[in-house]
Every structure is written in C-alpha cells, then in structure tokens.
Design a protein around this motif. Structure first.
Motif, PDB file in Angstrom:
ATOM      1  N   PRO A   1      12.724  34.111   4.103  1.00 23.19           N
ATOM      2  CA  PRO A   1      13.598  32.944   2.902  1.00 23.19           C
ATOM      3  C   PRO A   1      12.528  32.054   1.903  1.00 23.19           C
ATOM      4  CG  PRO A   1      14.690  32.691   5.344  1.00 23.19           C
ATOM      5  CD  PRO A   1      13.402  33.498   5.104  1.00 23.19           C
ATOM      6  N   ILE A   2      13.322  32.076   0.504  1.00 22.05           N
ATOM      7  CA  ILE A   2      12.721  31.515  -0.055  1.00 22.05           C
ATOM      8  C   ILE A   2      12.593  30.259  -0.370  1.00 22.05           C
ATOM      9  CG2 ILE A   2      11.867  31.166  -2.976  1.00 22.05           C
ATOM     10  CD1 ILE A   2      11.334  34.247  -1.829  1.00 22.05           C
ATOM     11  N   THR A   3      14.304  29.452  -0.037  1.00 19.37           N
ATOM     12  CA  THR A   3      14.396  28.233   0.037  1.00 19.37           C
ATOM     13  C   THR A   3      14.684  27.855   1.469  1.00 19.37           C
ATOM     14  OG1 THR A   3      16.175  28.347  -0.992  1.00 19.37           O
ATOM     15  CG2 THR A   3      13.861  27.992  -2.941  1.00 19.37           C
ATOM     16  N   ASP A   4      15.282  26.380   1.794  1.00 23.39           N
ATOM     17  CA  ASP A   4      16.082  25.946   2.837  1.00 23.39           C
ATOM     18  C   ASP A   4      16.924  25.804   2.417  1.00 23.39           C
ATOM     19  OD1 ASP A   4      15.780  23.486   2.079  1.00 23.39           O
ATOM     20  OD2 ASP A   4      14.604  23.023   3.492  1.00 23.39           O
ATOM     21  N   GLU A   5      18.391  25.368   2.829  1.00 25.64           N
ATOM     22  CA  GLU A   5      19.017  25.055   2.031  1.00 25.64           C
ATOM     23  C   GLU A   5      19.765  23.557   1.766  1.00 25.64           C
ATOM     24  OE1 GLU A   5      21.931  27.336   2.716  1.00 25.64           O
ATOM     25  OE2 GLU A   5      21.692  27.933   4.333  1.00 25.64           O
ATOM     26  N   ALA A   6      18.464  23.381   1.748  1.00 26.47           N
ATOM     27  CA  ALA A   6      18.699  22.103   0.524  1.00 26.47           C
ATOM     28  C   ALA A   6      17.380  22.138  -0.368  1.00 26.47           C
ATOM     29  CB  ALA A   6      17.290  20.781   1.372  1.00 26.47           C
ATOM     30  N   GLY A   7      17.450  23.508  -0.693  1.00 24.86           N
ATOM     31  CA  GLY A   7      16.328  24.151  -1.799  1.00 24.86           C
ATOM     32  C   GLY A   7      14.876  23.391  -1.965  1.00 24.86           C
ATOM     33  N   ARG A   8      15.020  23.651  -0.713  1.00 21.62           N
ATOM     34  CA  ARG A   8      12.834  23.272  -0.552  1.00 21.62           C
ATOM     35  C   ARG A   8      12.147  24.137  -0.513  1.00 21.62           C
ATOM     36  NH1 ARG A   8      14.688  18.907   2.916  1.00 21.62           N
ATOM     37  NH2 ARG A   8      15.232  20.294   4.257  1.00 21.62           N
ATOM     38  N   PRO A   9      10.634  24.663  -1.026  1.00 18.84           N
ATOM     39  CA  PRO A   9      10.186  25.926  -1.144  1.00 18.84           C
ATOM     40  C   PRO A   9       9.569  26.040   0.389  1.00 18.84           C
ATOM     41  CG  PRO A   9       9.784  25.001  -2.834  1.00 18.84           C
ATOM     42  CD  PRO A   9      10.556  24.309  -1.908  1.00 18.84           C
ATOM     43  N   VAL A  10       9.828  27.382   0.830  1.00 16.31           N
ATOM     44  CA  VAL A  10       9.363  27.186   2.698  1.00 16.31           C
ATOM     45  C   VAL A  10       8.585  28.875   2.915  1.00 16.31           C
ATOM     46  CG1 VAL A  10      11.422  26.128   3.738  1.00 16.31           C
ATOM     47  CG2 VAL A  10      11.485  28.728   3.327  1.00 16.31           C
ATOM     48  N   GLY A  11       7.774  29.018   3.996  1.00 14.96           N
ATOM     49  CA  GLY A  11       6.892  29.930   3.644  1.00 14.96           C
ATOM     50  C   GLY A  11       5.729  29.735   3.247  1.00 14.96           C
ATOM     51  N   ARG A  12       5.740  30.922   2.297  1.00 14.81           N
ATOM     52  CA  ARG A  12       4.700  31.152   1.751  1.00 14.81           C
ATOM     53  C   ARG A  12       4.631  30.077   0.745  1.00 14.81           C
ATOM     54  NH1 ARG A  12       4.013  36.672  -1.291  1.00 14.81           N
ATOM     55  NH2 ARG A  12       2.475  35.907  -2.627  1.00 14.81           N
ATOM     56  N   TYR A  13       5.424  29.535   0.171  1.00 15.95           N
ATOM     57  CA  TYR A  13       5.992  28.886  -1.386  1.00 15.95           C
ATOM     58  C   TYR A  13       6.064  27.073  -0.555  1.00 15.95           C
ATOM     59  CZ  TYR A  13       6.946  32.889  -2.891  1.00 15.95           C
ATOM     60  OH  TYR A  13       6.417  34.541  -3.796  1.00 15.95           O
ATOM     61  N   ALA A  14       5.976  27.179   1.145  1.00 14.60           N
ATOM     62  CA  ALA A  14       6.122  25.690   1.370  1.00 14.60           C
ATOM     63  C   ALA A  14       4.737  25.358   0.200  1.00 14.60           C
ATOM     64  CB  ALA A  14       5.695  25.187   2.820  1.00 14.60           C
ATOM     65  N   GLY A  15       5.432  23.515  -0.051  1.00 11.18           N
ATOM     66  CA  GLY A  15       4.728  22.884  -0.624  1.00 11.18           C
ATOM     67  C   GLY A  15       3.922  22.643  -1.803  1.00 11.18           C
ATOM     68  N   ARG A  16       4.654  24.102  -2.556  1.00 10.10           N
ATOM     69  CA  ARG A  16       4.750  23.895  -3.810  1.00 10.10           C
ATOM     70  C   ARG A  16       6.799  25.371  -4.674  1.00 10.10           C
ATOM     71  NH1 ARG A  16       2.468  29.237  -5.377  1.00 10.10           N
ATOM     72  NH2 ARG A  16       2.342  30.814  -3.505  1.00 10.10           N
ATOM     73  N   ALA A  17       6.576  24.201  -5.052  1.00  6.91           N
ATOM     74  CA  ALA A  17       7.726  25.448  -5.919  1.00  6.91           C
ATOM     75  C   ALA A  17       7.706  26.880  -6.047  1.00  6.91           C
ATOM     76  CB  ALA A  17       7.305  24.488  -7.729  1.00  6.91           C
ATOM     77  N   ALA A  18       8.448  27.251  -5.941  1.00 13.98           N
ATOM     78  CA  ALA A  18       8.844  28.905  -6.269  1.00 13.98           C
ATOM     79  C   ALA A  18       8.488  29.165  -7.458  1.00 13.98           C
ATOM     80  CB  ALA A  18      10.282  28.964  -5.454  1.00 13.98           C
ATOM     81  N   PRO A  19       8.079  30.412  -7.403  1.00 13.26           N
ATOM     82  CA  PRO A  19       7.731  30.499  -8.790  1.00 13.26           C
ATOM     83  C   PRO A  19       8.806  30.941  -9.968  1.00 13.26           C
ATOM     84  CG  PRO A  19       6.937  32.087  -6.960  1.00 13.26           C
ATOM     85  CD  PRO A  19       7.585  31.322  -6.348  1.00 13.26           C
ATOM     86  N   ALA A  20       8.747  30.324 -11.005  1.00 11.80           N
ATOM     87  CA  ALA A  20       9.936  30.066 -11.904  1.00 11.80           C
ATOM     88  C   ALA A  20      10.257  31.992 -12.402  1.00 11.80           C
ATOM     89  CB  ALA A  20       9.832  30.125 -13.422  1.00 11.80           C
ATOM     90  N   ALA A  21       9.977  32.761 -12.106  1.00 12.35           N
ATOM     91  CA  ALA A  21      10.208  33.985 -12.325  1.00 12.35           C
ATOM     92  C   ALA A  21      11.635  34.461 -11.074  1.00 12.35           C
ATOM     93  CB  ALA A  21       9.027  35.430 -12.292  1.00 12.35           C
ATOM     94  N   ILE A  22      11.720  33.931 -10.165  1.00 10.07           N
ATOM     95  CA  ILE A  22      12.395  33.813  -8.586  1.00 10.07           C
ATOM     96  C   ILE A  22      13.088  33.603  -9.310  1.00 10.07           C
ATOM     97  CG2 ILE A  22      12.514  33.420  -5.827  1.00 10.07           C
ATOM     98  CD1 ILE A  22       9.785  34.510  -5.879  1.00 10.07           C
ATOM     99  N   LEU A  23      12.704  32.440  -9.199  1.00 11.73           N
ATOM    100  CA  LEU A  23      14.413  30.964  -9.648  1.00 11.73           C
ATOM    101  C   LEU A  23      15.241  31.651 -11.216  1.00 11.73           C
ATOM    102  CD1 LEU A  23      12.250  27.941  -9.766  1.00 11.73           C
ATOM    103  CD2 LEU A  23      13.392  28.978  -7.478  1.00 11.73           C
ATOM    104  N   GLU A  24      14.517  31.877 -11.424  1.00  8.82           N
ATOM    105  CA  GLU A  24      15.021  31.856 -12.612  1.00  8.82           C
ATOM    106  C   GLU A  24      15.867  34.088 -12.737  1.00  8.82           C
ATOM    107  OE1 GLU A  24      12.334  33.082 -15.984  1.00  8.82           O
ATOM    108  OE2 GLU A  24      12.130  30.304 -16.087  1.00  8.82           O
ATOM    109  N   GLY A  25      15.583  34.936 -11.872  1.00 11.32           N
ATOM    110  CA  GLY A  25      15.977  36.195 -11.504  1.00 11.32           C
ATOM    111  C   GLY A  25      16.942  35.803 -10.931  1.00 11.32           C
TER     112      GLY A  25
END
Length: 404
Positions: free
Chosen positions: A167-191
C-alpha cells in the motif's frame, strides 16, 4: 475451447480474472484472441519505454561489458520468476508478467544514482520516484495510439504496478512502506486520483508475485555480476549464511568445478531456494486466509506472497553482503557519482534553457508554470538511456565524465 476458457480452468478463485476486469480508462472492444491481461503484456512489450531498458544501468553502466545485466535483462528475469510463482499458486500468469515487465519502465538512466539525483533536483516540485514515473509513462508519456495517450492498460495492471511493493497510504491517508515518514510522490497522488486507483490495501497476488520475483532476481544476478566484475570472490559469499550453505553444497558435490561454473551453480541454487520458499509460504498463507476472491487478497492484513521468516532473514543477509561488497564498492561509487553529475548538469541546462531540449519537449516545458516546466525536464531525462544521456552531455558541455 478459447484461450480465456483454458486459462479459467487453472485459475484459483482469488486470482485476478481478465473477464471480470474493472476495465480501462478508455473502453475498448475485446480481443478475439487474447485476454485483457495478455493485451496489457503485449502493449508493454511493444512500447518504446520498454525498449529503452536495454541501455539503462542495473549496476554497471552499459559500456562496461556485454554480459552484465541491464534494466531489460533484469526485467526479463523478473518476468520469468513471476510467472513461475503465479503458475504454482493458481494466479493469472499474464497479469503477473505484465506487472513484472512494466515495473522498472520509469527508471531514469544510471540506475539508483540517476534516480537519487533527479529526486533531489525535483524536491521543490514534488520529487521524483521511479514507481511514480512508471505510472506517468503507462498513462500519459508513451504515445503510440491514435485514440489515447499512454497504453490504456487495465485497472488491475496499473494497480499492480503502483502497489506491487505494498500500500502507498493507510486508511488515514498517511504514507506507509517505502514512503513512510515523507509525502507520497505528487505524480502518484495525481495519477491515483485521475484513475481512481486506491492507495490503501494490497495489490493482487499477481503483483505480489512480481514484487518478490524482483527481489529474487536482484539477489541472484547481482551475485553473478559481482563475481564477473571481480568485486568479490566466491569464498566471500560465505559471509551470508544462505550463500555459505549453498557454497558448501556446490563445493562438496563438485570439488573440481572451475570458479565460473561454480558461480553459476550457486546462482541457480539461490533462485531455486528463494522461489520454492516463496511458493511454499504463499501457499500456506493462502490456505490460512482462504480468500474467495481477489478482493479478499487486497483486504488481507498483510501480503500473501512473502518469504518465511527464516528465509527473509537469510535473504536480508544476501542483500547486506551485496550492499557492502558491491553497491558501496569504491569502483561502483566513483562511476555512479560521475553519472549523477551528468544528470544534474543536464537538468540544470534544460531548466535554464528550454531551447536546448528537442522541439516537442521544449513546447512541453514552456506550456505551464515552473513546476510543470521542471516536470517536463525530469520526464525527458528519465526517458533517456545511459548512452543518450552521455551523448547529450557531450553536446551541451565541454567536458563529460569518463564512466569507464
């Protein structure tokens, strides 16, 4: 019996079903000879971005030798392993292959060094991430079809590429996995928003098969390439317990085997051990979960295709050895530092002088504001092969680092 019916007879209830696909962003009539996932696979194979992988770095820059892996050969090895795992677990082999073939299409030139350089340069504009770039290529940048941009792949293929590592985020919208502790890439969020791809939950079992196949292929072929390059010797493999066991097996059974063949035999056994462990643990988890549909796999509390705990620890030991003996080797570090400087130089020149870009990319760079300008430059550089990046640097600058 048509091909779809033949595949149906072998498919588990939790597998992705091409007849029940959520579809494509732009609806298309079905193919009379191929399933929807087979069409996806074929579109990836015939794409320009896929061909470019031939001259993109895995660890060694393309001109260091003909027998080292490139992104293309790595991708083909991942594809073979992913199909094997999917077949054993009753998953759809074609979807697993599609995700495997597409998973590295967004990588820029010069491997992870190129990606780190682009990410730092793009930090004020949403960052750069090869997984996000893959989504951009598949949905927009690849332009081959009269009716749409991108490849118009099925939802399942796009979801698999986007979330094959979890998963890219949890149910609360927080980045998880390789993106934990930072924002998920804008291109992923937009796409994801544009394509209605949920960022929570796991991807299909097929995508998980491709993800673990990626790890297996990396471990095996980097051992092979590291030995070939002389970055370490066969006896150094004993630093990792899993490799120590396999080395003892090979030496015990073939005491007079030459070093080259011994290395290949070790690599072959590494692949076998890891694949068999992943299949066994996958079968156990699926039996415990008893999923009745792909939705149950997506909603599972954890991934279903993983190594056993013991093998995960052993595989981590292999990665640790490769990290110290290969990825951080002074020879590799020097070449990758020079390669990163090429990426930085190119970005700076194109950003300051869009006229240095090819005409179609200059138009793209000038179309919007500063962020879209930077993204167009990053898109252009990310699509380069190592060779083209070097050629472009020589065209634009008086001196270019010698990467040999």
């Amino acid at each position: 019996m048509d091909v779809a019916d033949w595949i149906d007879r072998r498919r588990a209830p939790y597998a992705a079903d091409p007849k029940a696909t959520r579809g494509r962003a732009r609806p298309e009539p079905p193919s009379p000879t191929r399933t929807e996932f087979q069409r996806d696979r074929d579109r990836v194979l015939h794409s320009t971005a896929f061909r470019r992988l031939k001259h993109k770095t895995q660890v060694f820059v393309y001109h260091e030798g003909d027998h080292y892996r490139t992104r293309l050969t790595h991708t083909l090895e991942v594809s073979q392993i992913a199909r094997s795992i999917a077949r054993a677990l009753g998953l759809d082999e074609d979807l697993a292959e599609t995700v495997a073939l597409a998973h590295d299409i967004g990588h820029p030139p010069f491997g992870h060094a190129g990606e780190r350089a682009l990410d730092a340069l793009m930090a004020p504009y949403g960052g750069f991430d090869h997984n996000a770039q893959t989504l951009r290529v598949l949905t927009w940048l690849e332009r081959r079809y009269a009716d749409f941009d991108g490849l118009n792949l099925t939802y399942e293929s796009l979801e698999g590429v986007l979330k094959h590592n979890g998963p890219i985020t949890d149910e609360a919208g927080r980045p998880v996995g390789r993106y934990a502790g930072r924002a998920a890439p804008a291109a992923i969020l937009e796409g994801a928003e544009r394509l209605d791809l949920p960022l929570t939950g796991h991807a299909s079992g097929e995508a998980q098969a491709a993800a673990i196949a990626d790890d297996i292929a990396y471990d095996a072929h980097d051992i092979d390439d590291g030995l070939r390059a002389g970055l370490f010797e066969i006896d150094d493999l004993a630093e990792a317990p899993l490799l120590a066991d396999i080395l003892a097996e090979v030496r015990g059974r073939y005491p007079d085997l030459d070093e080259d063949r011994a290395g290949h035999e070790i690599v072959r056994r590494v692949i076998t051990r890891l694949v068999e462990d992943a299949i066994g643990e996958g079968a156990r988890r699926l039996e415990a979960l008893r999923p009745r549909s792909i939705a149950d796999v997506r909603a599972a509390p954890g991934p279903v295709i993983v190594f056993t705990n013991a093998m995960a620890e052993a595989e981590g030991g292999v990665k640790s050895l490769l990290r110290s003996r290969m990825y951080r080797h002074s020879r590799v570090d020097r070449v990758m530092a020079d390669a990163a400087s090429i990426v930085r130089d190119l970005f700076g020149r194109y950003f300051e002088d869009p006229g240095a870009l090819p005409a179609e990319w200059e138009r793209e760079a000038r179309r919007g504001g500063e962020t879209s300008h930077a993204r167009a430059v990053a898109d252009f550089i990310a699509g380069m092969t190592d060779r083209y990046a070097i050629v472009e640097h020589r065209r634009l600058f008086d001196a270019t680092p010698d990467l040999l």
